[in-house]
Write an enzyme that holds these catalytic residues in place. Sequence first.
Site, short mmCIF file in Angstrom:
data_model
loop_
_atom_site.label_atom_id
_atom_site.label_comp_id
_atom_site.label_asym_id
_atom_site.label_seq_id
_atom_site.Cartn_x
_atom_site.Cartn_y
_atom_site.Cartn_z
N HIS A 263 0.82 -1.22 0.00
CA HIS A 263 0.00 0.00 0.00
C HIS A 263 0.85 1.28 0.00
O HIS A 263 0.52 2.27 0.64
CB HIS A 263 -1.02 -0.03 1.15
CG HIS A 263 -0.44 -0.15 2.53
ND1 HIS A 263 -1.07 -0.83 3.55
CD2 HIS A 263 0.70 0.33 3.07
CE1 HIS A 263 -0.34 -0.76 4.64
NE2 HIS A 263 0.73 -0.04 4.39
N GLU B 170 5.06 -5.08 8.32
CA GLU B 170 3.65 -4.94 7.91
C GLU B 170 3.07 -6.24 7.36
O GLU B 170 1.86 -6.44 7.37
CB GLU B 170 3.51 -3.85 6.83
CG GLU B 170 3.76 -2.45 7.33
CD GLU B 170 3.66 -1.40 6.23
OE1 GLU B 170 3.65 -0.21 6.56
OE2 GLU B 170 3.60 -1.75 5.03
N HIS C 163 10.75 -3.58 2.77
CA HIS C 163 11.15 -2.18 2.69
C HIS C 163 11.65 -1.70 4.04
O HIS C 163 11.23 -2.19 5.08
CB HIS C 163 10.05 -1.26 2.15
CG HIS C 163 8.79 -1.11 2.96
ND1 HIS C 163 8.02 -2.17 3.39
CD2 HIS C 163 8.13 0.00 3.39
CE1 HIS C 163 6.96 -1.72 4.04
NE2 HIS C 163 6.99 -0.40 4.07
#
Lengths: 284, 145
Positions: free
Chosen positions: A12, A240, A193
Amino acid sequence: MARITASVYTSHVPAIGAALDLGKDHEPYWQRLFSGYEFSKQWMRDHTPDVIFLVYNDHATAFSLEFIPTFALGTAAEFAVADEGWGPRPVPRVIGHPELASHIAQSVIQSDFDLTIVNRMDVDHGLTVPLSLMFGQPEAWPCPVIPFAVNVVQYPVPSGRRCFELGKALRRAIETYDRPLDIQIWGTGGMSHQLQGARAGLINRDWDNRFLDRLISDPAALAEVPHIEYVREAGSEGIELVMWLIARGAMDDIAGGKAPNVAHRFYHVPASNTAVGHLILENR
Amino acid sequence: MALDKPYTNIPGTTIFDTDQSRKGYWLNQFCMSLMKAENRERFKADERGYLDEWPMTEDQKQAVLSRDLNRCIQLGGNIYFLAKIGATDGRSFQQMAGSMTGMTEEEYRDMMINGGRSVEGNRYIGEDGDAQPDRQPQGRTGGNI
C-alpha cells in the site's frame, strides 16, 4: 449466511496513490507497476463483493502516541480520507458497514480477541491505496469497506501467529452473520522495505517470493515466523506483512475446506522505497 | 526484568519500541501537529518559535531544525511521525529515506530502480555490507561508493 469469497493481498505504498492522483500512472516507471493490476481491476469488476473487510495499518494518522490500539475495528457509517501532511488524497469517502462491523465486534471479542471499537477514524494511504489499485479512480467506491487497523508501528506489535488466529475468528464471525453477503478480506502492507537509517532501501526479492509461496501453500508454518526474521530479512517496515496472515487465516482451507485458487500473483521492484507484492486467492 | 530486544544487532536499524517511544513522545506529538494545514503554516513561518511551544529536548529541536532524520530517530522519533516534517517541506518518503543514507537523491533512486539495497552483509552488525557503521555516509559525497 454471509460468506468470504476471496482474499486479496497488496502493498500500500503512498507514492502509488500520489502517482495516480497526479496523473503519472502512464509514465514508464509506474506503468510497470500498474500493469500488474490490470488483471485485478477486471477481476474486481467481475467479482465486486457486498463488503470488503480491509486489514491495513494506520501510519501515525488517526492514532498518535496518545492511543495505540493493537487491533482497531471501524464500526462507523463512513470514514473521511485523512490529510497526512500533503493534503487529503482526492479519493471518495469510505462508506462502512456498521451492522456487519458490530456483529464482528461481538463475535470476535467473545472469541477472546480484545479489539478496539472505533467510531471515528480518518483513513490513510494504508487503506485508500489498495482501493485505488483494485478499483482505479471511480466517483464512489463500489462497495462498503470495514477498516481494520493493526498496530505495526510501535512495538510490541502482534505476532504472525496472533494475526493468523484472528483471521480464523473473523471467518467464524462472518459466517454467523445472517444476511447472504459476499465478503472479501484484504491483507495489505509490505513487502520488503526499510524507511530509516543506513539500511534504508533494503529489498529482499528471494525472501518476499518465499513469503508469497508460503502464504499460498503453508500459511500455518509461515505464521510461526518471529518478528525478528521480518525485520532482519525484509527491513524494519517489512513487519507490515504480518497483516497478510489475518486475511489468509480467514480462508476456507484453514477451516478444513479446499485449497484456494490462485487467481493472480504479481511482484515488482520498486515502488518508491518498496517491493510490491500482490495476490488474489479465491475460495472454491 | 528488562525487555527482550533481539533487534539491536541489525545495522542502521532502530526499532520503535516502548523505550524509544517514551523518549520521543513529544518529538512525535509535535510531528503529529503538522497534519493540520494551519500548524504547517505557523511552523514554516517560525520554526524555532513553534518548536519552543513543545516540551522537547534541545537536542530534539536541533535535530528537527537541521532535518537530521537519523538523529531524530536516535532521539525517539519514528519515521511515520517524522514524515509529517517531510510533508511540510514538500518532500516524498523516497527523499526522506534517501537522506538518511548520505546518498544523493539521484543515487538513492538509481539504487531502488536497480533492485534496492541487498540484504547480504547487512543482516548483522559486523558483516561487510554497505549499511555497516564503518561505511557511512554512503554515496559519492560520503566518499563511499
